[in-house]
Design a protein around this motif. Structure first.
Motif, PDB file in Angstrom:
ATOM      1  N   ILE A 154       0.844  -1.204   0.000  1.00 18.56           N
ATOM      2  CA  ILE A 154       0.000   0.000   0.000  1.00 18.56           C
ATOM      3  C   ILE A 154       0.878   1.251   0.000  1.00 18.56           C
ATOM      4  O   ILE A 154       0.648   2.207  -0.760  1.00 18.56           O
ATOM      5  CB  ILE A 154      -0.937   0.005   1.221  1.00 18.56           C
ATOM      6  CG1 ILE A 154      -2.073  -1.004   1.037  1.00 18.56           C
ATOM      7  CG2 ILE A 154      -1.520   1.398   1.465  1.00 18.56           C
ATOM      8  CD1 ILE A 154      -3.074  -0.611  -0.047  1.00 18.56           C
ATOM      9  N   TYR A 155       1.900   1.229   0.838  1.00 11.37           N
ATOM     10  CA  TYR A 155       2.805   2.376   0.920  1.00 11.37           C
ATOM     11  C   TYR A 155       3.538   2.574  -0.402  1.00 11.37           C
ATOM     12  O   TYR A 155       3.707   3.708  -0.871  1.00 11.37           O
ATOM     13  CB  TYR A 155       3.797   2.152   2.053  1.00 11.37           C
ATOM     14  CG  TYR A 155       4.704   3.310   2.350  1.00 11.37           C
ATOM     15  CD1 TYR A 155       4.182   4.523   2.778  1.00 11.37           C
ATOM     16  CD2 TYR A 155       6.079   3.203   2.200  1.00 11.37           C
ATOM     17  CE1 TYR A 155       5.016   5.604   3.058  1.00 11.37           C
ATOM     18  CE2 TYR A 155       6.925   4.276   2.474  1.00 11.37           C
ATOM     19  CZ  TYR A 155       6.380   5.471   2.903  1.00 11.37           C
ATOM     20  OH  TYR A 155       7.198   6.530   3.170  1.00 11.37           O
ATOM     21  N   ALA A 156       3.955   1.480  -1.027  1.00 10.01           N
ATOM     22  CA  ALA A 156       4.658   1.571  -2.301  1.00 10.01           C
ATOM     23  C   ALA A 156       3.746   2.114  -3.395  1.00 10.01           C
ATOM     24  O   ALA A 156       4.166   2.931  -4.230  1.00 10.01           O
ATOM     25  CB  ALA A 156       5.205   0.208  -2.705  1.00 10.01           C
ATOM     26  N   ALA A 157       2.487   1.672  -3.416  1.00  8.62           N
ATOM     27  CA  ALA A 157       1.548   2.172  -4.419  1.00  8.62           C
ATOM     28  C   ALA A 157       1.342   3.674  -4.263  1.00  8.62           C
ATOM     29  O   ALA A 157       1.330   4.427  -5.243  1.00  8.62           O
ATOM     30  CB  ALA A 157       0.209   1.435  -4.298  1.00  8.62           C
ATOM     31  N   ASN A 158       1.176   4.113  -3.015  1.00 11.18           N
ATOM     32  CA  ASN A 158       0.986   5.534  -2.762  1.00 11.18           C
ATOM     33  C   ASN A 158       2.228   6.337  -3.162  1.00 11.18           C
ATOM     34  O   ASN A 158       2.114   7.404  -3.781  1.00 11.18           O
ATOM     35  CB  ASN A 158       0.658   5.754  -1.292  1.00 11.18           C
ATOM     36  CG  ASN A 158       0.384   7.206  -0.966  1.00 11.18           C
ATOM     37  OD1 ASN A 158       1.275   7.928  -0.539  1.00 11.18           O
ATOM     38  ND2 ASN A 158      -0.851   7.644  -1.163  1.00 11.18           N
ATOM     39  N   THR A 159       3.389   5.819  -2.826  1.00 20.27           N
ATOM     40  CA  THR A 159       4.631   6.526  -3.131  1.00 20.27           C
ATOM     41  C   THR A 159       4.881   6.576  -4.631  1.00 20.27           C
ATOM     42  O   THR A 159       5.327   7.600  -5.162  1.00 20.27           O
ATOM     43  CB  THR A 159       5.814   5.859  -2.422  1.00 20.27           C
ATOM     44  OG1 THR A 159       5.542   5.769  -1.021  1.00 20.27           O
ATOM     45  CG2 THR A 159       7.088   6.647  -2.621  1.00 20.27           C
ATOM     46  N   ALA A 160       4.593   5.469  -5.333  1.00 21.03           N
ATOM     47  CA  ALA A 160       4.749   5.476  -6.791  1.00 21.03           C
ATOM     48  C   ALA A 160       3.836   6.520  -7.428  1.00 21.03           C
ATOM     49  O   ALA A 160       4.242   7.261  -8.333  1.00 21.03           O
ATOM     50  CB  ALA A 160       4.446   4.092  -7.356  1.00 21.03           C
ATOM     51  N   GLY A 161       2.600   6.602  -6.945  1.00 21.52           N
ATOM     52  CA  GLY A 161       1.698   7.636  -7.448  1.00 21.52           C
ATOM     53  C   GLY A 161       2.219   9.025  -7.143  1.00 21.52           C
ATOM     54  O   GLY A 161       2.113   9.940  -7.970  1.00 21.52           O
ATOM     55  N   ALA A 162       2.791   9.186  -5.948  1.00 23.55           N
ATOM     56  CA  ALA A 162       3.329  10.493  -5.561  1.00 23.55           C
ATOM     57  C   ALA A 162       4.469  10.915  -6.482  1.00 23.55           C
ATOM     58  O   ALA A 162       4.585  12.100  -6.841  1.00 23.55           O
ATOM     59  CB  ALA A 162       3.813  10.449  -4.117  1.00 23.55           C
ATOM     60  N   ILE A 163       5.318   9.970  -6.863  1.00 25.77           N
ATOM     61  CA  ILE A 163       6.420  10.281  -7.776  1.00 25.77           C
ATOM     62  C   ILE A 163       5.869  10.804  -9.101  1.00 25.77           C
ATOM     63  O   ILE A 163       6.307  11.841  -9.626  1.00 25.77           O
ATOM     64  CB  ILE A 163       7.299   9.050  -8.008  1.00 25.77           C
ATOM     65  CG1 ILE A 163       8.004   8.638  -6.713  1.00 25.77           C
ATOM     66  CG2 ILE A 163       8.313   9.304  -9.112  1.00 25.77           C
ATOM     67  CD1 ILE A 163       8.708   7.299  -6.805  1.00 25.77           C
ATOM     68  N   VAL A 164       4.900  10.102  -9.646  1.00 21.94           N
ATOM     69  CA  VAL A 164       4.306  10.507 -10.926  1.00 21.94           C
ATOM     70  C   VAL A 164       3.651  11.878 -10.798  1.00 21.94           C
ATOM     71  O   VAL A 164       3.815  12.750 -11.657  1.00 21.94           O
ATOM     72  CB  VAL A 164       3.284   9.458 -11.405  1.00 21.94           C
ATOM     73  CG1 VAL A 164       2.554   9.945 -12.646  1.00 21.94           C
ATOM     74  CG2 VAL A 164       3.972   8.133 -11.681  1.00 21.94           C
ATOM     75  N   GLY A 165       2.916  12.080  -9.712  1.00 22.71           N
ATOM     76  CA  GLY A 165       2.222  13.353  -9.524  1.00 22.71           C
ATOM     77  C   GLY A 165       3.176  14.525  -9.407  1.00 22.71           C
ATOM     78  O   GLY A 165       2.968  15.572 -10.032  1.00 22.71           O
ATOM     79  N   ALA A 166       4.223  14.353  -8.614  1.00 24.31           N
ATOM     80  CA  ALA A 166       5.170  15.454  -8.412  1.00 24.31           C
ATOM     81  C   ALA A 166       5.913  15.786  -9.694  1.00 24.31           C
ATOM     82  O   ALA A 166       6.072  16.959 -10.047  1.00 24.31           O
ATOM     83  CB  ALA A 166       6.151  15.090  -7.302  1.00 24.31           C
ATOM     84  N   LEU A 167       6.390  14.750 -10.412  1.00 27.47           N
ATOM     85  CA  LEU A 167       7.119  15.003 -11.652  1.00 27.47           C
ATOM     86  C   LEU A 167       6.208  15.564 -12.732  1.00 27.47           C
ATOM     87  O   LEU A 167       6.601  16.486 -13.469  1.00 27.47           O
ATOM     88  CB  LEU A 167       7.787  13.711 -12.136  1.00 27.47           C
ATOM     89  CG  LEU A 167       8.926  13.168 -11.286  1.00 27.47           C
ATOM     90  CD1 LEU A 167       9.472  11.887 -11.887  1.00 27.47           C
ATOM     91  CD2 LEU A 167      10.029  14.196 -11.156  1.00 27.47           C
TER      92      LEU A 167
END
Length: 817
Positions: free
Chosen positions: A386-399
């Protein structure tokens, strides 16, 4: 393992959970300290462009994602979770201490590699990975490691959320501790070792707990026995992963947008960004804590879906507050010179704007944990994925936000994108549930929420042009000018305005006036060019740091001996806009055949170029702006000095307005550390102090005033004479009459001044405290109390020297009375 331990053991275990939460808060505290320190260290090497910083962010968060997935996959549940956690924390501390040595070494490797184009960008990314992946992987592994101590029961899942929330609370403390104390009072070394001490303390206590507890905490040890998971929560688990990934994408993407817009509203100081980040994390922590207490009473999937839908409305709320409310805030933020008053006001405004959606994003985590938890599944794997999914989404969103969406469609439409994505993430969860539950009330409520989100998306306003122009000073500047141009670039936002009273054109960058056609600004911009241009008569190559209105760079096009003019500018939007509105004033320098514009961070360019110059002039943004202090540091000035040819001259702009004596003393003292024969030249406004040009040379040869005046009399120098006359300088003698001091003369005033080093960037913390100061004339008068005729600085005929000193004395006398 027995599920019916004795009562005493139950009570001891229950008491240990808050202690473990406290330990995990310590982890969050140290992690944020490191993040801020590493950001400061790495931007010195890879630059402060949106591309390079985006790569850093992606690497940092990518490490967290890798660690959260890798630990449950590669480390089986044969070791005590608290012992594993202790080893992880100790490892983070060791690597963090090593980073203080490794990053400077990596910097030397980076400088020797490819610099420009796509190859340079890839190399920056590689260095960022080398720097950040090892410690961030361990940070990402810490949550899956520690939750393995708690079984996958309803009450245990609640504790997973509380542990995560405690980590965020610690992150808030780390953010404020680093931003307001450790880096302001001390430096990156003290801040780093404070984080290391926290890591080692957490590791020691965790290891002691591991020696005194069992490897897993049964449900009965947490509280009364409950049923496993609510029947209605058993559903399409993939929707929880999709929703939490989109939640991370929207949260970090929106944070990028809001940090930029709130930086305009509040002033882009290091303190403002610490406050914004702290409020963002506070919202996540509160949301996580509240939702953790509700996971045993609510359908977690249903709650997760509604969190996403309501977060969409929260995005609309924040966009409304930033665009339609805060710019017209009834309290003038410049009223008080007290930093504490300013910080409290900034905190209140940040809470009003940012808190609502962050509460919902924080609440999404515990509900996602509960939605995918299963009794027999490894808690570390449940939380880690769950944490990895959220973090992966965060990377895409920020970039996506920083590198693509904002420069492509602007902040208004970028917020619309994330609003829609947030609503979509809610529907991904709710539509399958509505199909299964057949609840008319749920369908009606969902329809209403989606309809509201659609209306808010259409009605979302752009930030006013005056906010882009005047930033935090909009309250006192509003209505005095006409905004004739705005644009939002990858690195910053720009605006052009026309004053209603005198028709003067102003060029604004990130809420600050960077250039204007006002006489006092034109004079300063020309001084930055003409002082070194006349002092170094044989200059053939020039580097200009910062394009601004292009007036300083354009000054050098008047000199026939200048054959190469390199301008380093961070934001590609600026030169074309400046040429459009300031072409007459900057002599269309952008299209001059001698001009080359390099779009890069100036510090990175100076550090990596092999070229040397006869003149380097620097007119960076105000030193209180976060990151700008890197262009005022001793190490930066040493790099500049190393890139000067023999006889070279450097000029540096120093503002006296929106500053205080301690800040200006730091700027002077740092410059004079590298250029011990430096001189000070004052640009006045209505006879009082306004801003300063510092001049440094490689030698102490006197300025030959006779030779300069003779040179100006030559026909080919007529454009230089005309350029001086445009800003009310009758000639070289008149220009040099702006002399206001020297290194030796100002030594008593500068005694004890803070030297701005790369390892502390003390200047940005000093300048950030002086944001509301109006002491420009006081500072100027203090400087002029040490004024004396510069008898060894010039050589000329006695008559010309008398004329020069007479002009200097007349100019300086009012400030010395």
């Amino acid at each position: 393992m027995t599920t019916e331990p004795n009562t005493g053991e139950d009570e001891r275990a229950a008491r240990l959970l808050p202690l473990v939460a406290l330990l995990f808060a310590g982890s969050g505290c140290s992690a944020l300290i490191y993040e801020i320190v590493w950001y400061q260290l790495l931007q010195l090497s890879v630059g402060s462009t949106a591309v390079s910083l985006g790569v850093l962010l992606a690497t940092f968060m990518g490490g967290l994602a890798i660690g959260s997935i890798a630990l449950p996959r590669y480390l089986k549940k044969t070791h005590h979770p608290l012992l594993v956690y202790a080893v992880i924390e100790a490892g983070i501390g060791v690597i963090a201490a090593a980073e203080l040595v490794l990053i400077p070494l990596i910097d030397s490797v980076y400088v020797s590699g490819p610099q420009a184009g796509f190859a340079g960008m890839l190399f920056r990314g590689l260095i960022a990975c080398i720097c950040l992946l090892p410690p961030t992987i361990l940070m990402g592994a810490s949550l899956p490691a520690i939750v393995r101590w708690v079984e996958s029961s309803p009450r245990g899942v609640s504790w997973w959320g509380l542990l995560y929330g405690a980590n965020i609370v610690g992150a808030v403390l780390g953010c404020l501790l680093a931003g307001f104390f450790l880096l302001r009072v001390y430096n990156i070394y003290v801040a780093t070792f404070a984080g290391v001490a926290i890591n080692f303390a957490v590791a020691a206590v965790s290891a002691m707990l591991a020696a005194r507890t069992k490897p897993s905490l049964a449900e009965s040890q947490i509280g009364p026995k409950e049923t496993t998971l609510p029947p209605q929560s058993v559903g399409p688990v993939w929707t929880a992963y999709a929703a939490i990934a989109l939640s991370g994408m929207c949260a970090l993407g929106a944070e990028v947008v809001w940090a930029r817009l709130m930086g305009l509203t509040l002033g882009a100081t290091v303190y403002v960004f610490s406050i914004i980040l702290a409020v963002f994390l506070i919202g996540l922590a509160i949301g996580t804590a509240v939702a953790s207490s509700l996971t045993r009473r609510l359908d977690p999937l249903l709650a997760l879906g509604w969190c996403q839908l309501l977060a969409a409305l929260g995005i609309a709320w924040t966009a409304f507050v930033i665009a339609d409310w805060l710019p017209y805030w009834p309290i003038n933020p410049s009223l008080s010179a007290s930093p504490m008053f300013t910080f409290l006001l900034d905190m209140v405004r940040s809470v009003l704007a940012i808190l609502p959606p962050t509460l919902l994003w924080g609440a999404s985590f515990p509900f996602a944990f509960a939605a995918v938890a299963r009794k027999q599944r490894d808690p570390g794997a449940t939380v880690g994925f769950i944490y990895a999914a959220n973090t992966a989404g965060a990377i895409v969103g920020a970039l996506a936000a920083s590198l693509v969406l904002i420069p492509w469609i602007g902040t208004q439409n970028t917020q619309r994108v994330f609003l829609v994505l947030s609503a979509v993430s809610g529907l991904i969860v709710l539509v399958p549930l509505m199909t299964r539950m057949k609840s008319p009330k749920l369908e009606i409520a969902t329809g209403v929420a989606v309809g509201c989100a659609a209306l808010f998306t259409i009605g979302l306003d752009a930030v006013p042009g005056e906010l882009i122009a005047y930033g935090r000073r909009i309250a006192i500047q509003r209505g005095q000018s006409e905004v004739i141009y705005t644009a939002e670039g990858r690195n910053t936002s720009i605006a052009v305005t026309r004053w209603l009273n005198d028709g003067a054109i102003q060029f604004h960058v990130a809420g600050k006036v960077e250039a204007s056609t006002e006489p006092y600004d034109m004079k300063l911009q020309r001084m930055l060019g003409h002082l070194p241009g006349l002092i170094n008569p044989g200059a053939r190559s020039v580097l200009v740091v910062g394009f601004g209105g292009g007036v300083t760079a354009g000054t050098f096009t008047r000199y026939p001996n200048v054959q190469r003019l390199v301008i380093c500018e961070l934001e590609p939007l600026i030169p074309p806009a400046s040429t459009r509105y300031f072409g007459a004033q900057n002599y269309n320098v952008m299209t001059d055949p001698r001009t080359e514009i390099v779009y890069d961070d100036a510090r990175h360019f100076v550090a990596t170029t092999q070229e040397k110059f006869d003149i380097i002039t620097s007119d960076p943004i105000h030193p209180f702006v976060k990151g700008s202090a890197t262009l005022y540091s001793k190490e930066y000035f040493e790099m500049v000095r190393a890139h000067l040819n023999p006889g070279g001259v450097v000029t540096q702009w120093v503002p006296l307005y929106e500053s205080d004596p301690a800040t200006v003393q730091s700027e002077f003292a740092t410059f004079f550390e590298v250029f011990p024969n430096g001189t000070v030249w004052a640009n006045l406004l209505d006879g009082g102090g306004y801003d300063i040009v510092l001049v440094g040379t490689l030698d102490d040869a006197p300025i030959d005033l006779d030779a300069i005046e003779a040179r100006l009399a030559a026909p080919e120098m007529a454009p230089v004479t005309a350029s001086l006359a445009d800003v009310m300088f009758a000639g070289a003698t008149d220009l040099f009459a702006t002399y206001a001091g020297s290194t030796a003369g100002l030594a008593p005033w500068l005694k004890g001044a803070a030297i701005n080093h790369d390892y502390d960037l003390r200047l940005q913390y000093l300048a950030g405290l002086a944001l509301n100061q109006n002491q420009e004339n006081t500072i100027y008068r203090q400087i002029m109390q040490y004024w004396a005729p510069p008898t060894t600085l010039f050589k000329a005929t006695p008559e010309r020297m008398d004329a020069l000193f007479t002009a200097m004395t007349a100019r300086s006398a009012p400030a010395r009375e």
